[in-house]
Design an enzyme around this catalytic site. Structure first.
Site, PDB file in Angstrom:
ATOM      1  N   HIS A 234     -10.228   0.069  -7.528  1.00 55.16           N
ATOM      2  CA  HIS A 234     -10.815  -0.711  -8.628  1.00 55.16           C
ATOM      3  C   HIS A 234     -10.376  -0.278  -9.880  1.00 55.16           C
ATOM      4  O   HIS A 234     -10.494  -1.083 -10.980  1.00 55.16           O
ATOM      5  CB  HIS A 234     -12.473  -0.628  -8.551  1.00 55.16           C
ATOM      6  CG  HIS A 234     -13.386  -1.798  -9.273  1.00 55.16           C
ATOM      7  ND1 HIS A 234     -12.489  -2.625  -9.818  1.00 55.16           N
ATOM      8  CD2 HIS A 234     -14.725  -1.996  -8.915  1.00 55.16           C
ATOM      9  CE1 HIS A 234     -13.637  -3.550 -10.097  1.00 55.16           C
ATOM     10  NE2 HIS A 234     -14.812  -3.331  -9.661  1.00 55.16           N
ATOM     11  N   ARG A 235      -9.614   0.961 -10.086  1.00 54.06           N
ATOM     12  CA  ARG A 235      -8.814   1.173 -11.113  1.00 54.06           C
ATOM     13  C   ARG A 235      -7.651   0.051 -11.471  1.00 54.06           C
ATOM     14  O   ARG A 235      -7.286  -0.275 -12.471  1.00 54.06           O
ATOM     15  CB  ARG A 235      -7.944   2.223 -10.981  1.00 54.06           C
ATOM     16  CG  ARG A 235      -9.247   3.378 -10.864  1.00 54.06           C
ATOM     17  CD  ARG A 235      -8.523   4.798 -10.567  1.00 54.06           C
ATOM     18  NE  ARG A 235      -7.625   4.803  -9.356  1.00 54.06           N
ATOM     19  CZ  ARG A 235      -6.644   5.679  -8.933  1.00 54.06           C
ATOM     20  NH1 ARG A 235      -6.646   7.009  -9.712  1.00 54.06           N
ATOM     21  NH2 ARG A 235      -5.840   5.746  -7.931  1.00 54.06           N
TER      22      ARG A 235
END
Length: 472
Positions: free
Chosen positions: A443-444
């Site tokens: 999700h980064r």
């Protein structure tokens, strides 16, 4: 008659930056005559089994390590008796001997290719020294806190009968490992026993970095008491009820990689179930065609091609987070990793530049990759450099899962099994072939919108292969 000399061959870095390898078997014995590049041993690194060639032509004078030994890079493993004028300069450089006076650049320039890449010349054996930490209190205090924590001595077994110990009663009072509450919680989350971790903080304090090093396998375990069969029976436990297997090789590497990935990259997993009946019909037609006669075509082949096409429209899933440089690295090529279950554990070899391959070429590459992986002969180069991976859990009859990212990658797709199920088709209930897709992403790097669009594109291709015409 030419003079002879003894040459030591030190275990090289097999091009992976690893610190140790296990000698699985010797292919030669003392007294054997060997030629240059003749295979002398089979070595297992943390990723693969590699055949180790001889850097010298001569006679085996001594084997310094036995089969089954785990040896650190740079340690002597075999000695050869060679002609004084017969040792090739490249072999001497490849052996990692410290006697060479050449600069690293000159050594690298003269090194000739061998059956395996020997990597850089080893300047010292053992693991890299930890960076020195500075504390207040003087040099003497700093040296004192660096002393290793003594191992717990095993309790001697008394031969005469003794009453069994109470199961919940500790055998002896033992000091609790020194650490802070956040570090203890961090270790609990990782499932790590602090009794096995060596503290490098003041007065042996266990820090968060110590726990991370231990989880990654870069810190050796402290010695623990060995439970002998006699000691086990003294407390009413049968030693035959447990089997202990050393953690090493592929299993050790996989464990460290999974822990690093799970507690570094914030994972998000999405699921999509699709009607893949059109894909299975396409697969049947391709198998019957003359062009694919003799080639192995499976749902994985079509799904892999679909992943590569969907990736063109959603390139953020083909990237890497570079923490050190504080940069996002976008790959303009695709090295497609395929998770493979082998007798030695899980490996993820990858197909280089898979995005440039036709379906026929991809089919051939997949067959070669899986056959090589199952035989344990995957080269180190094929196990590094992946950009996105696929795990085919459907072959085990599983529909969906939450796969863990391969370290350094932004996404992994899990393919579920193809099953017949009731499905609404053309507004009518029908029996169709369906598959569940699971996508985990970092999700980064990948937002929910980007991950969802990729998964939707992948599902659209598999539910209607003609959709590809609108995507390319």
């Amino acid at each position: 008659m030419s003079a002879t000399m003894i040459k030591e061959f030190r275990l090289p870095d097999l091009g992976e930056g690893l610190t140790e390898s296990e000698i699985l078997s010797w292919k030669v014995a003392v007294g054997d005559t060997v030629t240059l590049n003749q295979v002398i041993a089979e070595v297992e690194t943390a990723k693969a089994v590699v055949e180790l060639p001889s850097p010298f032509a001569g006679t085996v004078a001594a084997l310094h390590e036995q089969a089954g030994s785990v040896v650190e890079v740079g340690k002597p493993i075999v000695s050869f008796e060679v002609d004084d004028a017969g040792a090739p300069p490249s072999a001497v450089a490849g052996s990692g001997e410290a006697a060479s006076t050449e600069s690293p650049a000159e050594t690298a320039a003269k090194r000739e290719p061998n059956l395996v890449g020997y990597g850089a010349v080893v300047e010292q054996s053992g693991r890299p020294a930890r960076r020195q930490r500075m504390f207040d209190g003087g040099a003497a205090e700093r040296e004192r806190v660096r002393e290793p924590i003594p191992a717990v001595e095993p309790v001697p077994v008394v031969e005469q009968p003794a009453p069994p110990a109470v199961p919940n009663e500790p055998a002896a009072e033992q000091e609790r490992p020194r650490s802070t509450p956040p570090v203890r919680k961090f270790a609990r989350d990782l499932g790590i026993d602090l009794e096995l971790v060596k503290g490098t903080g003041p007065a042996g304090l266990i820090t968060r970095a110590d726990v991370q090093d231990f989880a990654a396998g870069s810190q050796p375990q402290l010695a623990v008491p060995e439970v002998t069969p006699a000691a086990a029976s003294a407390v009413g436990v049968s030693a035959e009820r447990e089997t202990r297997t050393p953690i090493k090789g592929v299993r050790k590497f996989t464990a460290a990689a999974m822990v690093q990935s799970a507690f570094t990259a914030p994972h998000v997993t999405e699921f999509l179930t699709v009607d893949v009946t059109p894909t299975m019909e396409l697969l049947a037609r391709l198998k019957a065609s003359r062009e694919f006669a003799g080639y192995k075509l499976t749902p994985l082949t079509i799904a892999a091609k679909a992943v590569l096409i969907a990736l063109r429209r959603n390139p953020t899933l083909n990237s890497r987070w570079d923490e050190g440089a504080q940069e996002i690295v976008q790959f303009n090529y695709v090295n497609l990793g395929i998770a493979a279950a082998t007798p030695r554990g899980l490996t993820v070899p990858n197909i280089k530049d898979a995005d440039k391959m036709t379906l026929l070429e991809l089919s051939t590459a997949l067959s070669a990759l899986t056959d090589t992986a199952r035989s344990g002969k995957t080269s180190p180069a094929d196990l590094t450099g992946g950009t996105i991976s696929i795990t085919n859990i459907g072959v085990f009859g599983i529909d969906a899962g939450t796969p863990i990212l391969n370290p350094g990658e932004a996404a992994i797709v899990a393919l579920g099994s193809v099953r017949k199920a009731p499905w609404v088709h053309n507004d009518e209930l029908a029996v169709r072939q369906v598959m569940s897709l699971s996508l985990s992403f970092d999700h980064r790097l990948v937002d929910g919108e980007q991950g969802s669009k990729f998964l939707a594109d992948l599902g659209a291709i598999l539910s209607d292969p003609a959709t590809v015409m609108t995507m390319i």
